[in-house]
Write a protein that holds these residues in place. Sequence first.
Motif, mmCIF file in Angstrom:
data_model
loop_
_atom_site.group_PDB
_atom_site.id
_atom_site.type_symbol
_atom_site.label_atom_id
_atom_site.label_comp_id
_atom_site.label_asym_id
_atom_site.label_seq_id
_atom_site.Cartn_x
_atom_site.Cartn_y
_atom_site.Cartn_z
ATOM 1 N N THR A 131 -62.780 -0.518 21.120
ATOM 2 C CA THR A 131 -63.328 -0.365 19.834
ATOM 3 C C THR A 131 -64.804 -0.653 20.050
ATOM 4 N N VAL A 133 -62.298 3.274 17.202
ATOM 5 C CA VAL A 133 -61.621 3.071 18.416
ATOM 6 C C VAL A 133 -62.106 4.486 19.205
ATOM 7 N N ARG A 180 -55.042 10.668 17.408
ATOM 8 C CA ARG A 180 -54.947 10.525 16.306
ATOM 9 C C ARG A 180 -54.276 11.670 15.648
ATOM 10 N N ARG A 203 -62.039 -2.292 10.047
ATOM 11 C CA ARG A 203 -61.397 -1.772 11.136
ATOM 12 C C ARG A 203 -62.354 -0.800 11.928
ATOM 13 N N THR A 231 -56.359 5.973 18.263
ATOM 14 C CA THR A 231 -55.437 4.979 17.599
ATOM 15 C C THR A 231 -55.945 3.735 18.209
ATOM 16 N N MET A 232 -55.463 2.628 17.735
ATOM 17 C CA MET A 232 -55.452 1.492 18.449
ATOM 18 C C MET A 232 -54.879 1.190 19.551
ATOM 19 N N SER A 233 -53.957 1.929 20.078
ATOM 20 C CA SER A 233 -53.224 2.065 21.171
ATOM 21 C C SER A 233 -53.835 2.930 22.124
ATOM 22 N N ALA A 236 -57.001 -0.186 22.810
ATOM 23 C CA ALA A 236 -58.511 -0.895 22.336
ATOM 24 C C ALA A 236 -58.810 -2.425 22.540
#
Length: 355
Positions: A243, A238, A126, A235, A120-122, A297
């Motif tokens: 990213t 990641v 996922r 987007r 995930t972005m953090s 990310a």
Amino acid sequence: MAPSGPGSVRRRCRRVLYWIPVVFISLLLGWSYYAYAIQLCIVSMENIGEQVVCLIAYHLLFAMFVWSYWKTIFTLPMNPSKEFHLSYAEKELLEREPRGEAHQEVLRRAAKDLPICTRTMSGAIRYCDRCQLIKPDRCHHCSVCDKVNNCVGFSNYKFFLLFLAYSLLYCLFIAATDLQYFIKFWTNGLPDTQAKFHIMFLFFAAAMFSVSLSSLFGYHCWLVSKNKSTLEAFRSPVFRHGTDKNGFSLGFSKNMRQVFGDEKKYWLLPIFSSLGDGCSFPTCLVNQDLEQPSTPAGLNSASKNPENHQFPAKPLRESQSHLLTDSQSWTESSANPGKDKAGMSNPALTMENET
């Protein structure tokens, strides 16, 4: 399993709305067949040779168009296999643990043998709360189907591309062969029958759709050349290191082969020939240390050598690996064969391309 109630009614309504464009395209296609084959070719064309050539070419394009469209809309979305679902004990642990590091530790243990390398972005694993499963790479929860699957993705993306290609050719062919009769319409060179109005609207519709389809087809050709889904175009995916917008790109030739397959004789046919199983993908990323903690990310960027593609941290399926081994050599440390898992019986998972 999707919950019942008002949410279920909304999903049914969305499914009904989903079929409205299909019905519209089917009706438009039926009218275009009548207008071109009957009113233009048989009624308006006086030269027999022109009639035969136009009708043969038209029916070939029509057949490929319908075949591709049929395969695109009736290739069913599929769910991730059992290996991505949590066990009953793991689900209980997640319910007991608060959101945070303890929650992630449960997911990391469950995902340690899965072929996933995105986060995930953090930097977290996922996970789909509604479906209670770990998401395969490039896979997303579909708001229409209310499950983790593909709408236009791994199982039917090739069909969708062919549908765009053949529909564009279909419209261009109609516009090109109808042009001279469209000009006659404005110069009063056509008999005053109902055919003249079909000819006029047929040219307008074909020209209009040609413009819109050419831009959409060109956009998806660019996506294939870069090995991106439509979501990844906006987007970047990641990975453990952060990213990377080109993390899945292996070069133009190999990107094309992932979608269309190795055998060129199937490229122009709406027959499934894509490489892989839709749940693991080769990347161009240098291997990350498996003990390295996940980082949010954008905080880190891995050094990459485009001439030295390596396996991601998790093992790839055998059907994907040969894309990399064509031009690279591997040491025993590049992958852990003890963790390799057999290919999934489900060939149709993965990235949702929202078109």
